[in-house]
Scaffold this motif. Structure first.
Motif, PDB file in Angstrom:
ATOM      1  N   TYR A 154       0.969  -1.316  -0.189  1.00 58.86           N
ATOM      2  CA  TYR A 154       0.063  -0.084  -0.068  1.00 58.86           C
ATOM      3  C   TYR A 154       0.947   1.347   0.047  1.00 58.86           C
ATOM      4  CZ  TYR A 154      -3.628   3.333   1.710  1.00 58.86           C
ATOM      5  OH  TYR A 154      -4.361   4.471   1.622  1.00 58.86           O
ATOM      6  N   LEU A 155       1.938   1.257   0.863  1.00 61.32           N
ATOM      7  CA  LEU A 155       2.637   2.493   1.099  1.00 61.32           C
ATOM      8  C   LEU A 155       3.652   2.775  -0.333  1.00 61.32           C
ATOM      9  CD1 LEU A 155       4.083   1.822   4.613  1.00 61.32           C
ATOM     10  CD2 LEU A 155       2.460   3.894   3.819  1.00 61.32           C
ATOM     11  N   ALA A 156       3.543   1.421  -1.025  1.00 62.39           N
ATOM     12  CA  ALA A 156       4.563   1.540  -2.332  1.00 62.39           C
ATOM     13  C   ALA A 156       3.540   2.130  -3.512  1.00 62.39           C
ATOM     14  CB  ALA A 156       5.246   0.309  -2.509  1.00 62.39           C
ATOM     15  N   GLY A 157       2.303   2.444  -3.080  1.00 58.52           N
ATOM     16  CA  GLY A 157       1.378   2.601  -4.293  1.00 58.52           C
ATOM     17  C   GLY A 157       0.651   1.495  -4.860  1.00 58.52           C
ATOM     18  N   GLN A 158       0.974   0.131  -4.581  1.00 64.11           N
ATOM     19  CA  GLN A 158       0.178  -0.705  -5.331  1.00 64.11           C
ATOM     20  C   GLN A 158      -0.227  -1.905  -4.363  1.00 64.11           C
ATOM     21  OE1 GLN A 158       4.061  -2.080  -6.947  1.00 64.11           O
ATOM     22  NE2 GLN A 158       3.754  -1.231  -8.968  1.00 64.11           N
ATOM     23  N   PRO A 159      -1.330  -1.245  -3.770  1.00 69.72           N
ATOM     24  CA  PRO A 159      -1.965  -2.225  -2.610  1.00 69.72           C
ATOM     25  C   PRO A 159      -2.630  -3.664  -3.078  1.00 69.72           C
ATOM     26  CG  PRO A 159      -3.472  -0.300  -3.688  1.00 69.72           C
ATOM     27  CD  PRO A 159      -2.166  -0.100  -4.252  1.00 69.72           C
ATOM     28  N   THR A 160      -2.277  -4.463  -2.178  1.00 66.66           N
ATOM     29  CA  THR A 160      -2.617  -5.744  -2.541  1.00 66.66           C
ATOM     30  C   THR A 160      -3.719  -6.190  -1.547  1.00 66.66           C
ATOM     31  OG1 THR A 160      -0.795  -6.325  -1.264  1.00 66.66           O
ATOM     32  CG2 THR A 160      -0.547  -6.613  -3.536  1.00 66.66           C
ATOM     33  N   HIS A 161      -4.416  -7.464  -1.958  1.00 65.19           N
ATOM     34  CA  HIS A 161      -5.369  -8.201  -1.264  1.00 65.19           C
ATOM     35  C   HIS A 161      -6.706  -7.234  -0.713  1.00 65.19           C
ATOM     36  CE1 HIS A 161      -2.003 -11.131  -1.257  1.00 65.19           C
ATOM     37  NE2 HIS A 161      -2.864 -11.756  -1.763  1.00 65.19           N
ATOM     38  N   ILE A 162      -6.982  -6.427  -1.287  1.00 64.36           N
ATOM     39  CA  ILE A 162      -8.114  -5.122  -0.800  1.00 64.36           C
ATOM     40  C   ILE A 162      -9.363  -5.869  -1.199  1.00 64.36           C
ATOM     41  CG2 ILE A 162      -8.841  -2.977  -1.206  1.00 64.36           C
ATOM     42  CD1 ILE A 162      -6.105  -2.774  -0.021  1.00 64.36           C
TER      43      ILE A 162
END
Ligand SMILES: NC(=O)C1=CN([C@@H]2O[C@H](COP(=O)(O)OP(=O)(O)OC[C@H]3O[C@@H](n4cnc5c(N)ncnc54)[C@H](O)[C@@H]3O)[C@@H](O)[C@H]2O)C=CC1
Ligand SMILES: O=C(O)C(=O)COP(=O)(O)O
Length: 337
Positions: free
Chosen positions: A317-325
């Motif tokens: 998320y912090l890297a701008g590529q949120p996962t498993h949302i």
């Protein structure tokens, strides 16, 4: 970002050496659980990212609306009814789940089955107090025949639920020469049959036939209180009931009453309606109950895959590529994160 980690009473953060993740270095970690909405709102008022270890703290609408800075809730494990995801979406709070491997909880289930069927907790405890009981446990207040354990081979293993964990537990049962019978939704039974297991003929037969009966369902409004006294009173006085899923599928009081009546003869449980349970909880006092403190995922490999999965979601998320949302619509409010 202001990151808060809640309910780390198993010390997962230190064990994962999160300090080595620069993005988590300044995260504030709480090891005690606070339940009141007012107190939680004070504790979490500055949080932008929240990491939930397990599901001890609940996030209803009334609490979420008091957390204006919150952008992400990253949860260890699946997101359950403890988070009001609809409200999160409306408020632009993304919710991420970190799914772990089913191996550890399936193995714990089997540890409980084997230990309970051979009465290991009782033998070990008694031997520590000087009792060499090679010819079986002394009956005492225990149900008839309880003093001698039972082998598993040739006996019936009933599984209610055939998801990730249930499926592994079934396979281990087959390796022990048990006859595996599955109950649950039509889809679960069909998947079990496709894997070569039997579907129980009826709910009644499922409870009547089992020598070991284990629950592997999720807690939902439909499954709360699913197992009734009627079901339990059909069980054999020699049968073992295992619950590593959620206490509310049965209810602690109902289980205690059933165990006092001797049907089932024994229970092994890892989950309780209120956790941590207090000393003096009736299940801890029963000789025919074996209790563990919710440790399905408490072992090294899980710390490395289960808890790590939640932290990886924060990093992504912090890297701008949120996962498993689970609620991607939440980003409509904050398109650029
Ligand atoms: N004691 C502990 O520390 C742990 C407890 N658990 C609990 O164990 C329980 C079971 O967990 P899992 O096996 O991971 O849940 P799961 O979601 O894989 O399966 C749960 C239920 O969903 C049904 N299901 C799953 N996939 C399906 C599909 N494709 N079609 C139709 N039905 C399907 C299953 O038959 C089962 O009834 C849960 O209550 C979970 O909270 C899980 C991990 C650790
Ligand atoms: O930790 C637990 O008890 C859990 O139930 C977590 O399981 P999940 O990862 O949500 O399938």
């Amino acid at each position: 970002m202001n990151i808060i980690i809640l309910d780390d009473y198993q010390d997962a953060v230190r064990k994962l050496q999160c300090a080595q993740r620069p993005e988590l270095q300044n995260a504030k970690v709480f090891t005690n659980t606070v339940k009141g909405i007012g107190q939680l709102a004070v504790r979490l008022k500055d949080a932008e990212i929240l990491v939930l270890i397990r599901e001890r703290t609940h996030f209803p609408k009334a609490l979420l609306e008091k957390l204006p800075r919150l952008k992400l809730i990253a949860q260890t494990g699946r997101v359950g009814p403890h988070i009001d995801v609809e409200t999160c979406t409306r408020l632009g709070i993304a919710v991420a789940e970190g799914v772990g491997s089913p191996v550890a909880p399936a193995e714990l289930t089997w540890s409980l089955i084997m230990a309970s069927m051979r009465r290991l907790p009782q033998y070990i405890g008694n031997l520590k107090h000087g009792a060499w009981q090679q010819s079986g446990l002394k009956a005492g207040s225990m149900p008839p025949n309880f003093g001698l354990g039972l082998t598993l081979s040739g006996r019936t293993l009933g599984l209610w639920g055939y998801g990730r964990i249930g499926r592994l537990v079934a396979g281990y049962g087959r390796a022990f020469g048990m006859k595996v019978q599955v109950w649950g939704s039509e889809a679960s039974r069909q998947r079990a049959v496709a894997d070569g297991f039997e579907a129980a003929a009826s709910r009644e037969a499922f409870f009547t036939d089992a020598d070991v009966l284990s629950l592997h369902l999720r807690l939902t409004p439909e499954t709360r209180g699913l197992v009734t006294m009627d079901d339990l009173s059909r069980m054999k006085p020699t049968a073992l009931l295992v619950n590593t899923s959620r206490a509310e599928l049965i209810g602690d009081n109902l289980l205690v009453t059933a165990l006092n009546r001797g049907r089932p003869g024994m229970a092994a449980v890892d989950v309780f309606e209120s956790e941590p349970i207090l000393q003096g909880h009736p299940l801890l006092r029963l000789e025919n109950a074996v209790c563990t403190p919710h440790i399905g995922y408490v072992e090294l490999d899980s710390y490395e895959n289960y808890f790590k999965a939640a932290f990886d979601n924060v990093t992504a998320y912090l890297a701008g590529q949120p996962t498993h949302i689970v609620n991607p619509d939440a980003f409509k409010l904050h398109p650029g994160l």
